[in-house]
Write a protein that holds these residues in place. Structure first.
Motif, PDB file in Angstrom:
ATOM      1  N   GLU A  25      45.351  51.424  42.350  1.00 49.97           N
ATOM      2  CA  GLU A  25      45.521  50.530  41.141  1.00 49.97           C
ATOM      3  C   GLU A  25      46.416  49.445  41.459  1.00 49.97           C
ATOM      4  O   GLU A  25      46.087  48.398  41.029  1.00 49.97           O
ATOM      5  CB  GLU A  25      46.203  51.548  40.208  1.00 49.97           C
ATOM      6  CG  GLU A  25      45.150  52.655  39.558  1.00 49.97           C
ATOM      7  CD  GLU A  25      45.750  53.409  38.644  1.00 49.97           C
ATOM      8  OE1 GLU A  25      46.979  53.328  38.236  1.00 49.97           O
ATOM      9  OE2 GLU A  25      45.095  54.361  38.179  1.00 49.97           O
ATOM     10  N   HIS A  26      47.375  49.484  41.972  1.00 53.39           N
ATOM     11  CA  HIS A  26      48.303  48.636  42.240  1.00 53.39           C
ATOM     12  C   HIS A  26      47.564  47.365  43.329  1.00 53.39           C
ATOM     13  O   HIS A  26      47.818  46.343  42.969  1.00 53.39           O
ATOM     14  CB  HIS A  26      49.867  48.714  42.928  1.00 53.39           C
ATOM     15  CG  HIS A  26      50.652  47.825  43.247  1.00 53.39           C
ATOM     16  ND1 HIS A  26      51.268  47.251  41.812  1.00 53.39           N
ATOM     17  CD2 HIS A  26      51.252  47.159  44.008  1.00 53.39           C
ATOM     18  CE1 HIS A  26      52.212  46.077  42.122  1.00 53.39           C
ATOM     19  NE2 HIS A  26      52.160  46.104  43.517  1.00 53.39           N
ATOM     20  N   LEU A  27      47.002  48.102  44.457  1.00 51.63           N
ATOM     21  CA  LEU A  27      46.390  47.022  45.293  1.00 51.63           C
ATOM     22  C   LEU A  27      45.278  46.239  44.660  1.00 51.63           C
ATOM     23  O   LEU A  27      44.986  44.886  44.893  1.00 51.63           O
ATOM     24  CB  LEU A  27      45.696  48.208  46.288  1.00 51.63           C
ATOM     25  CG  LEU A  27      44.800  47.167  47.564  1.00 51.63           C
ATOM     26  CD1 LEU A  27      45.912  46.203  48.051  1.00 51.63           C
ATOM     27  CD2 LEU A  27      44.504  48.167  48.591  1.00 51.63           C
ATOM     28  N   GLU A  28      44.617  46.908  43.606  1.00 41.52           N
ATOM     29  CA  GLU A  28      43.648  46.106  42.718  1.00 41.52           C
ATOM     30  C   GLU A  28      43.955  45.157  42.240  1.00 41.52           C
ATOM     31  O   GLU A  28      43.561  43.886  42.193  1.00 41.52           O
ATOM     32  CB  GLU A  28      42.585  47.128  42.086  1.00 41.52           C
ATOM     33  CG  GLU A  28      41.554  46.221  41.288  1.00 41.52           C
ATOM     34  CD  GLU A  28      40.559  45.921  42.161  1.00 41.52           C
ATOM     35  OE1 GLU A  28      39.857  44.989  41.783  1.00 41.52           O
ATOM     36  OE2 GLU A  28      40.173  46.488  43.274  1.00 41.52           O
ATOM     37  N   ARG A  29      45.321  45.294  41.528  1.00 39.42           N
ATOM     38  CA  ARG A  29      46.067  44.279  40.761  1.00 39.42           C
ATOM     39  C   ARG A  29      46.405  43.052  41.848  1.00 39.42           C
ATOM     40  O   ARG A  29      46.241  42.004  41.436  1.00 39.42           O
ATOM     41  CB  ARG A  29      47.336  44.843  40.026  1.00 39.42           C
ATOM     42  CG  ARG A  29      46.971  45.814  38.991  1.00 39.42           C
ATOM     43  CD  ARG A  29      48.174  46.040  37.930  1.00 39.42           C
ATOM     44  NE  ARG A  29      49.035  46.709  38.655  1.00 39.42           N
ATOM     45  CZ  ARG A  29      49.396  48.095  38.523  1.00 39.42           C
ATOM     46  NH1 ARG A  29      48.399  48.824  37.975  1.00 39.42           N
ATOM     47  NH2 ARG A  29      50.359  48.647  39.542  1.00 39.42           N
ATOM     48  N   LEU A  30      46.851  43.443  42.689  1.00 40.39           N
ATOM     49  CA  LEU A  30      47.359  42.345  43.626  1.00 40.39           C
ATOM     50  C   LEU A  30      46.138  41.781  44.120  1.00 40.39           C
ATOM     51  O   LEU A  30      46.155  40.334  44.251  1.00 40.39           O
ATOM     52  CB  LEU A  30      47.736  43.044  45.143  1.00 40.39           C
ATOM     53  CG  LEU A  30      49.037  43.707  44.896  1.00 40.39           C
ATOM     54  CD1 LEU A  30      49.770  44.481  46.208  1.00 40.39           C
ATOM     55  CD2 LEU A  30      50.267  42.728  44.467  1.00 40.39           C
ATOM     56  N   ALA A  44      48.524  61.676  42.967  1.00 38.28           N
ATOM     57  CA  ALA A  44      49.024  60.696  42.155  1.00 38.28           C
ATOM     58  C   ALA A  44      49.321  59.600  42.588  1.00 38.28           C
ATOM     59  O   ALA A  44      49.169  58.472  42.228  1.00 38.28           O
ATOM     60  CB  ALA A  44      49.787  61.515  41.284  1.00 38.28           C
ATOM     61  N   ALA A  45      50.166  59.707  43.765  1.00 35.98           N
ATOM     62  CA  ALA A  45      50.561  58.525  44.608  1.00 35.98           C
ATOM     63  C   ALA A  45      49.415  57.675  44.986  1.00 35.98           C
ATOM     64  O   ALA A  45      49.488  56.323  45.104  1.00 35.98           O
ATOM     65  CB  ALA A  45      51.509  59.196  45.846  1.00 35.98           C
ATOM     66  N   ARG A  46      48.675  58.182  45.555  1.00 38.38           N
ATOM     67  CA  ARG A  46      47.339  57.295  46.183  1.00 38.38           C
ATOM     68  C   ARG A  46      46.747  56.652  45.170  1.00 38.38           C
ATOM     69  O   ARG A  46      46.185  55.347  45.083  1.00 38.38           O
ATOM     70  CB  ARG A  46      46.560  58.540  46.869  1.00 38.38           C
ATOM     71  CG  ARG A  46      45.120  57.785  47.575  1.00 38.38           C
ATOM     72  CD  ARG A  46      44.200  58.775  48.255  1.00 38.38           C
ATOM     73  NE  ARG A  46      45.114  59.474  49.155  1.00 38.38           N
ATOM     74  CZ  ARG A  46      45.261  60.861  49.053  1.00 38.38           C
ATOM     75  NH1 ARG A  46      44.875  61.418  47.918  1.00 38.38           N
ATOM     76  NH2 ARG A  46      46.009  61.653  49.878  1.00 38.38           N
ATOM     77  N   ASP A  47      46.311  57.164  43.702  1.00 40.47           N
ATOM     78  CA  ASP A  47      45.869  56.445  42.783  1.00 40.47           C
ATOM     79  C   ASP A  47      46.718  55.418  42.276  1.00 40.47           C
ATOM     80  O   ASP A  47      46.348  54.085  42.117  1.00 40.47           O
ATOM     81  CB  ASP A  47      45.726  57.427  41.594  1.00 40.47           C
ATOM     82  CG  ASP A  47      44.642  58.684  41.703  1.00 40.47           C
ATOM     83  OD1 ASP A  47      43.888  58.434  42.650  1.00 40.47           O
ATOM     84  OD2 ASP A  47      44.681  59.640  41.128  1.00 40.47           O
TER      85      ASP A  47
END
Length: 418
Positions: free
Chosen positions: A88-93, A81-84
């Motif tokens: 997802e946050h990296l994609e937003r960045l 879950a932490a990896r997901d």
């Protein structure tokens, strides 16, 4: 947790991990960083040395823009879950590179150089994605429809090169948006040109695909040219100046003979001293306000009653349905605790949100059509609202980043406080 070592006061622990004491109190109330010990008589928090690593990780995740919900998953959830969450946050960045990399871009000089529409020349180099994001944020505040037809200058974005900074400004009289960029290179100036909001958005669509962009304001005309690529081979130029009385605000940079853009510095300098600072989840507040008709009221009740009841403090925890569960523990009154912000009016059911308020009880009203775009233009998980009174412009900005600022005018609502 090692309970055998010496415990640190909240101030000493805050200095060690790079967090403010108020942030530690907030994270305690939110349940992501509990102190090792809370004195039952005084309410003083104390922390163990081995909590520093968690506190630093928490600080770094928040600096990277993760919401507290995502931070909790990264710190305490399963590895998958932490990896997901991180992916997802990296994609937003990646979609908003400039905001993910930006630091506070500085502040407006108290005595800035005067921008001019005269024969000055100026050039500034900025990141393409950063410029595109700034244009999109600011252009939302430009006037549209009848207001833009009556006052064409308000249908424009002001691009200003002065004091080693690039500033983009727009206003429709009810809100004012300012974004400050720190160029990698800067020469010439001061200079200000006006670009129709739609023309500015088209430039943003091109700029977002460029690694860097040189913005050039020529000396003899009010034009603006954007260059990128090897030797500036890829470039865009906004059309020649036109008379907005005939052409409208989307025809390009406006000549110096037209109405001047409002003096936004005077507006910023005229803001009254803040009486309230309200921090709340930006997207949750946007969703709570959106879709309402008429004035929407934001209110936080007084904490005086709680502080008087046997020196108790409220401990707030969010339930699974998003409402706030408030319990009490005997302790000293905490000047900055999580409270309930209630959003009412506009023919919808009330919505209650977790919030942090500095100052006395608050009630203020807004037009959703004005407040929602300001919230949508923001970045980061939280929004900070600095409020002087219920009839003065309210500063709306990211709780963590200061390069983008929006001013929003409140409206008269039922029970709004002056």
């Amino acid at each position: 947790m090692d309970d055998t070592g010496e415990l640190l006061s909240i101030g000493a622990f805050a200095r060690q991990v790079g967090l403010a004491p108020s942030a530690l109190r907030f994270y305690d109330d939110c349940g992501v960083l509990r102190p090792a010990q809370v004195d039952g008589a005084t309410g003083y928090r104390r922390y163990a040395a081995d909590q520093a690593a968690r506190a630093v990780r928490l600080r770094r995740l928040r600096e990277a823009g993760l919401s507290l919900v995502d931070v909790a998953v990264v710190l305490d959830g399963p590895q998958d879950a932490a990896r997901d969450v991180l992916h997802e946050h990296l994609e937003r960045l990646r979609r908003t590179t400039d905001e993910a990399h930006a630091v506070v871009a500085g502040f407006l000089s108290e005595v800035p150089g005067e921008a001019t529409d005269g024969k000055g020349w100026a050039r500034a180099r900025v990141g393409g994605a950063e410029l595109a994001s700034a244009v999109r944020q600011v252009a939302l505040a430009a006037a549209r429809g009848g207001t833009a037809q009556e006052f064409p200058v308000l249908g424009c974005v002001a691009l200003e090169l002065a004091d080693g900074e690039m500033r983009l400004v727009a206003t429709d009289r009810y809100r004012l948006a300012v974004r400050v960029l720190r160029p990698q290179e800067f020469a010439g100036g001061p200079r200000q040109v006006l670009i129709g909001a739609d023309a500015a958005r088209r430039l943003a669509e091109w700029a977002v695909r460029q690694v860097w962009v040189d913005v050039e304001c020529g000396g003899e005309t009010a034009g603006v040219r954007l260059r990128s690529g090897a030797n500036g081979a890829d470039w865009r130029e906004v059309p020649e100046p036109v008379d907005t009385a005939r052409g409208g605000p989307d025809e390009g940079p406006q000549s110096k003979d037209l109405a001047r853009f409002p003096d936004y510095r005077m507006v910023l300098q005229g803001l009254g001293a803040e009486r309230h600072r309200l921090i709340v989840d930006r997207v949750a507040l946007r969703d709570a306000v959106a879709g309402r008709s008429g004035a929407v009221s934001l209110s936080v009740p007084s904490r005086g009653g709680r502080e008087a009841e046997g020196r108790q403090r409220a401990v707030s925890r969010e339930t699974c349905d998003g409402w706030l569960d408030v319990s009490r523990e005997t302790a000293a009154a905490d000047p900055e605790i999580v409270q309930t912000l209630e959003v009412t009016g506009g023919a919808r059911e009330p919505v209650r949100l977790r919030a942090v308020l500095t100052g006395s009880a608050l009630r203020i009203a807004f037009d959703p059509a004005v407040l929602v775009p300001a919230l949508e233009a923001g970045v980061g998980p939280d929004v900070l609202m600095e409020i002087a009174s219920a009839d003065r412009p309210v500063v709306v900005r990211s709780a963590d980043q200061g390069s983008f600022t929006t001013l929003v005018m409140p409206v008269r609502g039922a029970g709004s406080q002056r």
